[in-house]
Design a protein around this motif. Structure first.
Motif, short mmCIF file in Angstrom:
data_model
loop_
_atom_site.label_atom_id
_atom_site.label_comp_id
_atom_site.label_asym_id
_atom_site.label_seq_id
_atom_site.Cartn_x
_atom_site.Cartn_y
_atom_site.Cartn_z
N ASP A 22 0.81 -1.23 0.00
CA ASP A 22 0.00 0.00 0.00
C ASP A 22 0.84 1.28 0.00
O ASP A 22 0.43 2.31 0.55
N VAL A 23 2.02 1.21 -0.60
CA VAL A 23 2.84 2.43 -0.75
C VAL A 23 2.13 3.37 -1.72
O VAL A 23 1.56 2.93 -2.73
N ALA A 24 2.15 4.66 -1.44
CA ALA A 24 1.44 5.64 -2.25
C ALA A 24 1.99 5.68 -3.68
O ALA A 24 3.07 5.15 -3.97
N ASP A 25 1.24 6.33 -4.56
CA ASP A 25 1.66 6.48 -5.96
C ASP A 25 3.07 7.08 -6.03
O ASP A 25 3.38 8.06 -5.34
N HIS A 26 3.89 6.50 -6.88
CA HIS A 26 5.22 7.06 -7.14
C HIS A 26 5.63 6.68 -8.55
O HIS A 26 5.05 5.78 -9.17
N ALA A 27 6.64 7.38 -9.06
CA ALA A 27 7.07 7.17 -10.45
C ALA A 27 7.64 5.77 -10.65
O ALA A 27 8.26 5.20 -9.75
#
Length: 374
Positions: free
Chosen positions: A38-43
């Motif tokens: 559940d890590v947030a949106d990232h590139a």
């Protein structure tokens, strides 16, 4: 003489797949998606995994070679020369260079624009020329030395365009400069690869598709294995993934699962490099090595135009000048000025003299035109 339909198809295939290779890699870099746990949106910043996909495409050339060979042997009059047998370990040193250079370039592509990435790869002729003199005993013509100097000027202009541009919404100026320098460093490694191939591989008369496929075999399995220790190597802010490690393949797979279009971009990279190598070698065989070089330069224009049309970057007049200067340097190094000089009565004898001096010392065409010519 007019081109046949098959020659036109090969030229179009090389131009399309060569452009698609860089554009698909840059497209993958532009996605954002949640990671594991559940890590947030990232590139999506996974250059080494992208390099593995590229080597998978090169590896596929080995299967294409064997398919073509089987088809040829079933024909009444076989025409395909499979080349002589060789020790596959001959390709290990060039494959290691290819692996290192390609990985560096994918790291750099995360930091700079697709057009600058493609233009700065022109630096390879500088280091190939210097290394061929030092280690292959080759004598460069005055026009080639001048071509190298012009190429250096072109690189300075392209780098200056990146430096002076205020359009760095996605990356800090320091990242863009670092990316440009990494691309140029990668060309040193690519030049070493070309020299190794010419010194130890060409004399064995290896079929080009088999050569590319063998290098892809080594690159794919070695780099896939290296993804394991990379998962545990901390690199601080240089690692643009949540865990800040050298490469987090598990995070990449989680992002792909949550954003399937990333898989499409990676497949485009794998697919395009395989067909680009096949088309490039076929263009050299069916048309000429000069045509191959011209098409390789044209794909820079295509990448640039598509990037502008999609809004990935903004138009920079200084970059146009840099590209023209780079194109001039490449043309001089590869002798494209000679047909023009040969038509001029005052210069025709100079062209003939240069060709006599070169003789058998003419530089061979590299096995992989830009491989990982992502």
């Amino acid at each position: 003489m007019a081109w046949t339909k098959y020659q036109l198809f090969l030229a179009a295939l090389m131009l399309t797949t060569g452009s698609l290779n860089t554009l698909s890699a840059k497209w993958a870099d532009m996605f954002t998606a949640p990671g594991c746990h559940d890590v947030a949106d990232h590139a999506f910043s996974h250059p080494f995994l992208q390099a593995v996909c590229m080597f998978l495409g090169e590896f596929a050339c080995l299967f294409v070679f064997h398919l073509l060979l089987c088809r040829d042997r079933r024909s009444p009059e076989p025409t395909m020369d499979p080349g002589q047998s060789f020790n596959p370990l001959l390709f290990l040193p060039p494959a290691l260079c290819d692996m290192t250079g390609t990985s560096l370039m994918y790291v750099a592509l995360n930091m700079t624009s697709a057009s600058s990435f493609q233009m700065l790869r022109g630096a390879v002729i500088i280091f190939t020329g210097l290394l061929s003199v030092a280690f292959l005993g080759r004598k460069l013509q005055p026009s080639q030395w001048f071509g190298i100097l012009v190429t250096i000027l072109g690189l300075v202009i392209v780098g200056l365009a990146d430096f002076l541009s205020g359009n760095h919404e996605d990356h800090k100026l320091s990242e863009v400069i670092t990316g440009d320098l990494l691309i140029i460093m990668a060309q040193i490694i690519v030049a070493v690869q070309m020299v190794l191939e010419e010194k130890f591989v060409y004399k064995h008369n290896v079929h080009p598709l088999k050569a590319v496929g063998t290098e892809g075999l080594f690159g794919f399995f070695i780099l896939s294995f290296l993804l394991i220790p990379m998962y545990f190597i901390p690199v601080g802010s240089f690692g643009q993934n949540p865990r800040q490690v050298l490469e987090d393949a598990l995070d990449a797979f989680c992002q792909i699962g949550r954003q399937p279009l990333i898989l499409v971009a990676l497949f485009g990279n794998t697919f395009s490099i395989a067909f680009f190598n096949f088309a490039g070698m076929s263009v050299t065989k069916e048309i000429s090595a000069t045509t191959r070089m011209v098409l390789d330069s044209l794909r820079t224009v295509v990448i640039w135009a598509v990037s502008l049309a999609l809004g990935w970057e903004t138009f920079l007049g200084l970059q146009v000048l840099g590209f023209i200067v780079l194109l001039l340097g490449t043309s001089l190094y590869n002798g494209l000025h000679r047909p023009l000089l040969a038509r001029m009565p005052c210069c025709a004898h100079l062209v003939g003299q240069q060709q006599e001096e070169e003789g058998s010392d003419r530089e061979r065409e590299p096995l992989v035109q830009g491989a990982g010519e992502s």
